[in-house]
Structures are given as C-alpha cells and as structure tokens.
Design a protein around this motif. Structure first.
Motif, PDB file in Angstrom:
ATOM      1  N   ASN A  62     -90.526 -93.303-141.231  1.00  0.00           N
ATOM      2  CA  ASN A  62     -89.895 -92.548-142.320  1.00  0.00           C
ATOM      3  C   ASN A  62     -90.705 -92.700-143.609  1.00  0.00           C
ATOM      4  O   ASN A  62     -91.677 -93.457-143.668  1.00  0.00           O
ATOM      5  CB  ASN A  62     -88.431 -92.945-142.512  1.00  0.00           C
ATOM      6  CG  ASN A  62     -88.252 -94.381-142.987  1.00  0.00           C
ATOM      7  OD1 ASN A  62     -89.168 -95.003-143.525  1.00  0.00           O
ATOM      8  ND2 ASN A  62     -87.054 -94.915-142.796  1.00  0.00           N
ATOM      9  N   GLU A  63     -90.288 -91.980-144.664  1.00  0.00           N
ATOM     10  CA  GLU A  63     -91.062 -91.950-145.908  1.00  0.00           C
ATOM     11  C   GLU A  63     -90.986 -93.261-146.679  1.00  0.00           C
ATOM     12  O   GLU A  63     -91.764 -93.486-147.612  1.00  0.00           O
ATOM     13  CB  GLU A  63     -90.589 -90.786-146.779  1.00  0.00           C
ATOM     14  CG  GLU A  63     -90.917 -89.431-146.161  1.00  0.00           C
ATOM     15  CD  GLU A  63     -90.466 -88.271-147.027  1.00  0.00           C
ATOM     16  OE1 GLU A  63     -89.967 -88.523-148.148  1.00  0.00           O
ATOM     17  OE2 GLU A  63     -90.609 -87.116-146.592  1.00  0.00           O
ATOM     18  N   ALA A 108     -96.951 -85.324-142.023  1.00  0.00           N
ATOM     19  CA  ALA A 108     -96.529 -85.455-143.421  1.00  0.00           C
ATOM     20  C   ALA A 108     -96.128 -86.880-143.791  1.00  0.00           C
ATOM     21  O   ALA A 108     -96.559 -87.403-144.834  1.00  0.00           O
ATOM     22  CB  ALA A 108     -95.378 -84.491-143.703  1.00  0.00           C
ATOM     23  N   ARG A 109     -95.312 -87.523-142.971  1.00  0.00           N
ATOM     24  CA  ARG A 109     -94.852 -88.867-143.323  1.00  0.00           C
ATOM     25  C   ARG A 109     -95.974 -89.887-143.251  1.00  0.00           C
ATOM     26  O   ARG A 109     -96.065 -90.790-144.086  1.00  0.00           O
ATOM     27  CB  ARG A 109     -93.686 -89.276-142.421  1.00  0.00           C
ATOM     28  CG  ARG A 109     -92.416 -88.489-142.708  1.00  0.00           C
ATOM     29  CD  ARG A 109     -91.307 -88.877-141.781  1.00  0.00           C
ATOM     30  NE  ARG A 109     -90.116 -88.066-142.020  1.00  0.00           N
ATOM     31  CZ  ARG A 109     -89.038 -88.071-141.249  1.00  0.00           C
ATOM     32  NH1 ARG A 109     -88.978 -88.865-140.191  1.00  0.00           N
ATOM     33  NH2 ARG A 109     -88.012 -87.298-141.538  1.00  0.00           N
ATOM     34  N   SER A 111     -98.988 -89.202-143.871  1.00  0.00           N
ATOM     35  CA  SER A 111     -99.798 -88.903-145.045  1.00  0.00           C
ATOM     36  C   SER A 111     -99.235 -89.578-146.296  1.00  0.00           C
ATOM     37  O   SER A 111     -99.984 -90.154-147.101  1.00  0.00           O
ATOM     38  CB  SER A 111     -99.862 -87.387-145.249  1.00  0.00           C
ATOM     39  OG  SER A 111    -100.725 -87.053-146.309  1.00  0.00           O
ATOM     40  N   ILE A 112     -97.913 -89.534-146.443  1.00  0.00           N
ATOM     41  CA  ILE A 112     -97.268 -90.160-147.603  1.00  0.00           C
ATOM     42  C   ILE A 112     -97.485 -91.668-147.599  1.00  0.00           C
ATOM     43  O   ILE A 112     -97.872 -92.268-148.603  1.00  0.00           O
ATOM     44  CB  ILE A 112     -95.760 -89.839-147.607  1.00  0.00           C
ATOM     45  CG1 ILE A 112     -95.553 -88.347-147.907  1.00  0.00           C
ATOM     46  CG2 ILE A 112     -95.019 -90.699-148.612  1.00  0.00           C
ATOM     47  CD1 ILE A 112     -94.127 -87.884-147.671  1.00  0.00           C
ATOM     48  N   VAL A 113     -97.244 -92.290-146.463  1.00  0.00           N
ATOM     49  CA  VAL A 113     -97.357 -93.753-146.370  1.00  0.00           C
ATOM     50  C   VAL A 113     -98.810 -94.197-146.525  1.00  0.00           C
ATOM     51  O   VAL A 113     -99.110 -95.142-147.270  1.00  0.00           O
ATOM     52  CB  VAL A 113     -96.770 -94.252-145.036  1.00  0.00           C
ATOM     53  CG1 VAL A 113     -97.042 -95.747-144.853  1.00  0.00           C
ATOM     54  CG2 VAL A 113     -95.271 -93.968-144.978  1.00  0.00           C
ATOM     55  N   SER A 116    -100.333 -94.375-150.164  1.00  0.00           N
ATOM     56  CA  SER A 116     -99.771 -95.271-151.177  1.00  0.00           C
ATOM     57  C   SER A 116    -100.085 -96.722-150.827  1.00  0.00           C
ATOM     58  O   SER A 116     -99.687 -97.214-149.765  1.00  0.00           O
ATOM     59  CB  SER A 116     -98.250 -95.092-151.246  1.00  0.00           C
ATOM     60  OG  SER A 116     -97.638 -96.159-151.929  1.00  0.00           O
ATOM     61  N   LEU A 119     -96.860 -98.616-150.050  1.00  0.00           N
ATOM     62  CA  LEU A 119     -96.238 -98.229-148.785  1.00  0.00           C
ATOM     63  C   LEU A 119     -97.069 -98.697-147.589  1.00  0.00           C
ATOM     64  O   LEU A 119     -96.504 -99.044-146.541  1.00  0.00           O
ATOM     65  CB  LEU A 119     -96.029 -96.724-148.735  1.00  0.00           C
ATOM     66  CG  LEU A 119     -94.943 -96.163-149.666  1.00  0.00           C
ATOM     67  CD1 LEU A 119     -94.856 -94.647-149.545  1.00  0.00           C
ATOM     68  CD2 LEU A 119     -93.579 -96.800-149.368  1.00  0.00           C
TER      69      LEU A 119
END
Length: 407
Positions: A62-63, A108-109, A111-113, A116, A119
């Motif tokens: 998850n994000e 997408a998720r 990519s977000i993690v 950062s 994260l």
C-alpha cells in the motif's frame, strides 16, 4: 559389485538432490486453491523435493509502505502461508519466499514508495517484520514494471535505491532478496539499471515468456528459445539472456524463467495454422484456469490427448498445437530439456517456473506426476554426478549386469 562400491554409489545417489548448485525456483499461485476438480492445488499438494525455492504469490503493497495480505481468508484462515512454509519440514534444504506485487498490483504504489527515502526505509523494516512473522526465507519483488504500468520515468533509478535499502535490512537478517524482471530489450532498457540490480539482488528471475500472444494479431510462441523466420529478433530466450549478461548481470544470478502454460489464439482461418497465421483474438478459456488467451499445461496436454495436432518447430525449439480454429504455443518436455541445457551452457544460476500449479500434477495425461517439473529435475539436477556414478557402477558390476543408471 564390491560392497564398498555399492555403498559409494548409493551415497552419491543420495547427494544428487543436494549437491547441484543450480536452482529450481518455483512460483506457486495461491489462488489455485479455488479452482475446481483436478485444477485445485493446495500447498499440501506441492512436491517440496522438486524445487530448491518455492515462492508464494502474492502479497500487496500500500501507499504507506506496508505489506498487505490480499486474501486473508486464503493466506491465513485456510493456512495458505503456513502450509507453504511447512514444506520445509519435508525438504529442510528448501527455501520459501513470498512475492510482493504482480501485474494486478500495478506500478503506481511501488513508484510512490520507491520515490521516498522515508517510505523506502519504512518498507524495508515492514518487509523484514513480515518475513519474520510468517517464517519465510526472503522476499521476491515483482514490480511490473518500473517506469511502466502506472509508474514514472524516475522509477528506474529509484528501484535501485529501493533495493539498496532492502538489501541492507535483509543482510542483517540473512534473508534472500530476489526480483522478477521483464526480459525483452525494450522493458529492460526502460525499467532496469542492470549493474545495480545485479549488485543488490541475490537472484534475478528473468520472465522469458509472454513474448507473443493474442495482442500480436497472429500466432506466435509464448517463449521461443531461438528466433524464427521474420520474427522480432529481440523476442526469444537466447537473445534475452545474452542481452541481460551484456548489460551487466552475472550469469550465476540469472534464473531463466519458463512457463508451465501456453498462449492461445483463435485462428482467422482454421486451414491456416502455422506460426504467424492471422488470428481473430485470444483462444477460448480452458476448463481449469478459465482465462482467455492462456491454457495451463494440464489443459494443453488434455487437448492433445483428445486429438489436437502437435507440431514441433525445430528452428525456435518449441511446440504448438491446434484443432479447428484454436491454436496454442507452449513448452513441453522436449522444449524444456533444450532450455535447461541452454541454461547450463550459459552458466546461469538455474531456472524458474511460472507456475507450479499449472503442471500436470496428477498425471492426467499419462506423462507422470509433475510432468514438466520432473523433466527439469531430471535434466538439471541429475547430470552433475551422473558420469561418476555410471562409471563406478559399470566398473564394479559383473559384465552381464552392466547398465546405465538413469538412462
């Protein structure tokens, strides 16, 4: 045969399972538990001695950089994870990993993690905690794909940082870090900094399949070993592996992926059924996997048993089968033997299969239980000590009893 020689041969035979350095990495699609009849495959149905590694698929991300169970009922209540990990009691040398991601997870998720620093660090700790809680031996990262499928261009660089953080945390706990990667040139160049993947991953599982399918508008092999006439020169196993090595991957870290399923098509003209024949779309779903454009090996061999015509293409070293307007390109015993020999010739770390649950586990077609996986074992794991055993056995047996074991 002298008594000591008999004991030596027996001892060497017992080492065959354990001495081969090559790996047989087996993905298990946990959802196979929900299939009906002979298609239902639970962890307790798996043969723990035919794999060096089993990878339980899938858990999610998850994000908030947390590892999430995608089907708690299956994974926990029905014992999916517990019973898969318990296979190590049958084969103490077996390593059981968990795969995170998959095509449905998207990019997408990840990519977000991966983008950062905080994260990335949080995920690394969450991954360690998850592995420890469920007693896995490591984690397989199945990000499909960095810079694609909902991802961002900077994913290629961030994936390296993501793996670096994981490797640091995993090394402290002696966990295995592997990843499933897209094989072909376009995907490799867009998604992967190969030298740095090679630096941080213990194993690189190259998905050298799905090279052709109904999206092409014409028939084509799922995973040809070599290029055929007029085919895209990048879309075959040989070129994919050579390009990964040239890009900076260590051969002994590369694990050659092979499919226990085929890509199926509906022919535009039932009388035109060669490779490259025009198609109208994906093939009809099979009764077990129920997926358009894809058939498990069990479904394919059942069709062949019922009368489908089989052709083996010696140029691409793959079979295909057809009946009426239905056509499928797949791997069988002969083509997998060629691929195992290829992996050995190239000095690869071993082979990977997607997926265990699609093999002819229950000998539906008469080729023996675990038809394809047994073939891989026979070719990959028996040959290293075979010559020594044969020579000892022949040397110390009476002439009338000379024979070749495992022939």
């Amino acid at each position: 045969m002298k008594y000591w020689a008999v004991l030596l041969v027996a001892w060497l035979n017992s080492l065959l399972v354990y001495c081969a350095t090559d790996k047989i990495v087996c993905y298990y699609g946990s959802w196979a538990y929900y299939r009906q009849g002979i298609g239902k495959v639970a962890p307790t149905d798996l043969n723990a001695k035919l794999c060096t590694h089993i990878i339980y698929t899938f858990v999610g991300l998850n994000e908030a950089a947390e590892v999430k169970l995608l089907d708690p009922w299956l994974d926990i209540s029905l014992g999916g994870i517990k019973n898969t990990v318990a296979l190590k009691q049958v084969n103490p040398n077996l390593k059981v990993l968990v795969a995170i991601g998959g095509w449905n997870q998207g990019g997408a998720r990840f990519s977000i993690v991966a983008g950062s620093p905080s994260l990335r660090k949080r995920f690394a700790q969450n991954a360690v905690n998850f592995i420890k809680e469920y007693k896995f031996d490591g984690m397989d990262i199945d990000w499909e794909y960095p810079a694609g499928n909902g991802g961002l261009p900077q994913d290629k660089a961030n994936f390296v940082l993501f793996l670096q953080e994981l490797r640091s945390a995993f090394d402290q706990n002696k966990y295995i870090l592997s990843a499933a990667v897209g094989g072909a040139r376009a995907r490799r160049e867009e998604s992967y900094d190969v030298p740095n993947l090679n630096k941080y991953l213990h194993l690189i599982h190259v998905m050298a399949y799905d090279l052709h399918g109904s999206w092409d508008g014409k028939t084509g092999a799922n995973a040809p070993l070599y290029a055929g006439p007029g085919d895209n020169p990048d879309l075959n196993v040989d070129v994919i592996i050579q390009q990964w090595i040239q890009a900076g991957a260590s051969p002994d870290k590369l694990i050659l992926g092979m499919g226990f399923y085929g890509r199926s098509f509906t022919l535009a003209n039932a009388n035109n059924h060669g490779i490259g024949a025009q198609t109208l779309g994906p093939g009809i779903p099979g009764p077990i996997t129920r997926a358009s454009g894809s058939l498990s090996y069990t479904e394919i061999c059942s069709n062949i048993k019922a009368g489908w015509t089989v052709v083996y293409d010696n140029k691409q070293q793959i079979p295909y089968a057809f009946q009426g307007n239905q056509w499928v390109g797949y791997d069988n015993i002969q083509s997998l033997e060629k691929k195992v020999d290829y992996a050995k010739t190239k000095g690869l770390g071993g082979v990977m299969v997607w997926s265990l649950d699609q093999d002819d586990i229950r000998n539906v077609c008469g080729g023996g239980s675990w038809t394809l996986l047994a073939t891989i074992n026979r070719k990959l794991r028996l040959t290293y000590l075979r010559y020594m055993i044969v020579m000892l056995d022949v040397a110390y047996s009476p002439p009338e009893n000379n024979y070749l074991p495992f022939a």
